[in-house]
Design a protein around this motif. Sequence first.
Motif, PDB file in Angstrom:
ATOM      1  N   PHE A 122     -21.400  21.847   8.708  1.00 37.47           N
ATOM      2  CA  PHE A 122     -21.269  20.897   7.607  1.00 37.47           C
ATOM      3  C   PHE A 122     -21.965  21.542   6.417  1.00 37.47           C
ATOM      4  N   ILE A 123     -21.222  21.812   5.343  1.00 39.39           N
ATOM      5  CA  ILE A 123     -21.724  22.598   4.217  1.00 39.39           C
ATOM      6  C   ILE A 123     -21.822  21.713   2.981  1.00 39.39           C
ATOM      7  N   THR A 124     -22.958  21.771   2.287  1.00 38.04           N
ATOM      8  CA  THR A 124     -23.131  21.003   1.056  1.00 38.04           C
ATOM      9  C   THR A 124     -23.498  21.935  -0.094  1.00 38.04           C
ATOM     10  N   LEU A 125     -23.049  21.562  -1.285  1.00 37.96           N
ATOM     11  CA  LEU A 125     -23.407  22.267  -2.515  1.00 37.96           C
ATOM     12  C   LEU A 125     -23.956  21.231  -3.484  1.00 37.96           C
ATOM     13  N   THR A 126     -25.215  21.410  -3.900  1.00 38.99           N
ATOM     14  CA  THR A 126     -25.903  20.453  -4.763  1.00 38.99           C
ATOM     15  C   THR A 126     -26.273  21.138  -6.071  1.00 38.99           C
ATOM     16  N   GLN A 127     -25.839  20.569  -7.192  1.00 38.88           N
ATOM     17  CA  GLN A 127     -26.149  21.180  -8.483  1.00 38.88           C
ATOM     18  C   GLN A 127     -27.340  20.504  -9.137  1.00 38.88           C
ATOM     19  N   GLY A 128     -28.062  21.292  -9.940  1.00 40.59           N
ATOM     20  CA  GLY A 128     -29.183  20.763 -10.700  1.00 40.59           C
ATOM     21  C   GLY A 128     -28.793  20.531 -12.146  1.00 40.59           C
ATOM     22  N   VAL A 129     -29.786  20.290 -12.983  1.00 38.11           N
ATOM     23  CA  VAL A 129     -29.551  20.050 -14.397  1.00 38.11           C
ATOM     24  C   VAL A 129     -29.244  21.371 -15.084  1.00 38.11           C
ATOM     25  N   GLY A 130     -28.218  21.402 -15.923  1.00 36.40           N
ATOM     26  CA  GLY A 130     -27.822  22.628 -16.604  1.00 36.40           C
ATOM     27  C   GLY A 130     -28.930  23.189 -17.482  1.00 36.40           C
ATOM     28  N   PHE A 131     -29.035  24.506 -17.539  1.00 35.33           N
ATOM     29  CA  PHE A 131     -30.094  25.161 -18.303  1.00 35.33           C
ATOM     30  C   PHE A 131     -29.994  24.850 -19.794  1.00 35.33           C
ATOM     31  N   SER A 132     -28.772  24.750 -20.301  1.00 37.82           N
ATOM     32  CA  SER A 132     -28.583  24.626 -21.741  1.00 37.82           C
ATOM     33  C   SER A 132     -28.780  23.207 -22.249  1.00 37.82           C
ATOM     34  N   GLY A 137     -33.815  22.344 -13.276  1.00 36.30           N
ATOM     35  CA  GLY A 137     -34.380  21.738 -12.080  1.00 36.30           C
ATOM     36  C   GLY A 137     -33.438  20.727 -11.485  1.00 36.30           C
ATOM     37  N   PHE A 138     -33.941  19.926 -10.577  1.00 38.15           N
ATOM     38  CA  PHE A 138     -33.126  18.941  -9.899  1.00 38.15           C
ATOM     39  C   PHE A 138     -33.681  17.552 -10.148  1.00 38.15           C
ATOM     40  N   ARG A 139     -32.776  16.597 -10.315  1.00 40.86           N
ATOM     41  CA  ARG A 139     -33.194  15.207 -10.431  1.00 40.86           C
ATOM     42  C   ARG A 139     -32.116  14.337  -9.814  1.00 40.86           C
ATOM     43  N   ASN A 140     -32.449  13.105  -9.525  1.00 40.24           N
ATOM     44  CA  ASN A 140     -31.474  12.186  -8.955  1.00 40.24           C
ATOM     45  C   ASN A 140     -30.627  11.573 -10.057  1.00 40.24           C
ATOM     46  N   TYR A 141     -29.358  11.342  -9.758  1.00 42.36           N
ATOM     47  CA  TYR A 141     -28.463  10.689 -10.695  1.00 42.36           C
ATOM     48  C   TYR A 141     -28.085   9.329 -10.128  1.00 42.36           C
ATOM     49  N   GLN A 142     -28.005   8.323 -10.998  1.00 40.38           N
ATOM     50  CA  GLN A 142     -27.670   6.986 -10.537  1.00 40.38           C
ATOM     51  C   GLN A 142     -26.189   6.846 -10.242  1.00 40.38           C
ATOM     52  N   GLU A 209     -20.584  27.823 -17.507  1.00 39.07           N
ATOM     53  CA  GLU A 209     -21.300  26.582 -17.205  1.00 39.07           C
ATOM     54  C   GLU A 209     -22.507  26.942 -16.333  1.00 39.07           C
ATOM     55  N   GLU A 210     -23.694  26.770 -16.881  1.00 40.47           N
ATOM     56  CA  GLU A 210     -24.907  27.290 -16.262  1.00 40.47           C
ATOM     57  C   GLU A 210     -25.755  26.178 -15.649  1.00 40.47           C
ATOM     58  N   ALA A 211     -26.173  26.384 -14.407  1.00 39.35           N
ATOM     59  CA  ALA A 211     -27.017  25.409 -13.711  1.00 39.35           C
ATOM     60  C   ALA A 211     -27.548  26.039 -12.429  1.00 39.35           C
ATOM     61  N   PRO A 212     -28.689  25.559 -11.931  1.00 43.00           N
ATOM     62  CA  PRO A 212     -29.155  25.962 -10.606  1.00 43.00           C
ATOM     63  C   PRO A 212     -28.418  25.165  -9.535  1.00 43.00           C
ATOM     64  N   PHE A 213     -28.435  25.659  -8.307  1.00 47.24           N
ATOM     65  CA  PHE A 213     -27.797  24.925  -7.211  1.00 47.24           C
ATOM     66  C   PHE A 213     -28.487  25.264  -5.893  1.00 47.24           C
ATOM     67  N   VAL A 214     -28.225  24.424  -4.900  1.00 48.97           N
ATOM     68  CA  VAL A 214     -28.668  24.674  -3.530  1.00 48.97           C
ATOM     69  C   VAL A 214     -27.449  24.605  -2.622  1.00 48.97           C
ATOM     70  N   LEU A 215     -27.260  25.637  -1.823  1.00 52.40           N
ATOM     71  CA  LEU A 215     -26.192  25.674  -0.822  1.00 52.40           C
ATOM     72  C   LEU A 215     -26.840  25.490   0.549  1.00 52.40           C
ATOM     73  N   SER A 216     -26.368  24.503   1.313  1.00 52.90           N
ATOM     74  CA  SER A 216     -26.956  24.212   2.623  1.00 52.90           C
ATOM     75  C   SER A 216     -25.879  24.175   3.695  1.00 52.90           C
ATOM     76  N   VAL A 217     -26.213  24.709   4.860  1.00 44.57           N
ATOM     77  CA  VAL A 217     -25.332  24.665   6.023  1.00 44.57           C
ATOM     78  C   VAL A 217     -26.082  23.960   7.143  1.00 44.57           C
ATOM     79  N   PHE A 218     -25.462  22.916   7.691  1.00 43.13           N
ATOM     80  CA  PHE A 218     -26.054  22.166   8.794  1.00 43.13           C
ATOM     81  C   PHE A 218     -25.260  22.479  10.059  1.00 43.13           C
ATOM     82  N   THR A 219     -25.936  22.955  11.075  1.00 48.97           N
ATOM     83  CA  THR A 219     -25.263  23.317  12.314  1.00 48.97           C
ATOM     84  C   THR A 219     -26.270  23.408  13.455  1.00 48.97           C
TER      85      THR A 219
END
Length: 228
Positions: A122-132, A137-142, A209-219
């Motif tokens: 199960f693979i997830t890709l999570t984006q953070g706040v764009g640099f520009s 960094g990362f924050r929660n969105y409503q 389009e510039e931003a940090p991200f986290v790629l996660s694999v659950f297995t």
Amino acid sequence: MEVREVDGHRLVQIRNPWANEVEWNGPWSDSSPEWSDRMKHKLKHVPQSNEGIFWMSWQDFQIHFRSIYVCRVYPREMRHSVHGQWRNYSAGGCQDYSSWHQNPQFRLRATGSDASSPIHVFITLTQGVGFSRTTPGFRNYQSSHDSQLFYIGMRILKTRGHRAAYNIFLHESVGGTDYVNSREISCEMVLDPDPKGYTIVPTTIHPGEEAPFVLSVFTKASIVLEAL
């Protein structure tokens, strides 16, 4: 979360994620006059000030909440994550652009006894706040749809252990996602044994389009997830 209908009242029970004293204080809150002894008995409602659990009407729930997330919770030992970023040269955009191969790429490879058997991932890709736009960094969105988020997607390819070439059609694609304007996207699949592993290419939809991200694999399988 629980939804109940009693004596014509449709109510929703919610717990705030911090389980503290922050609760709804409108109709059907702990101290509201709507509660009768009968309703308390029917719903087994015992007001407590610090547990973060509260009731509200279905109508109020629809007014104050825009999104519902259904989450899978995996044990920590099943999670394998890498941090990356789309920035400058590596913000290559989707496969419609000749620069798409400049995106960060990661190899997923099963190891040990799991290398000879199909593995469920199960693979997830999570984006953070764009640099520009604001502080990186990362924050929660409503909301799952946010004007500050990019459309993101990913492809899973067979590339013989190397970085994907400029033309995606030179490689066998085994899965991926659509492009979605969301903080996090995911896909689930079973990968056949391959000694060279698989290449995951996470991208935004447009170059630059510039931003940090986290790629996660659950297995449950033993794997290595590494940058190429």
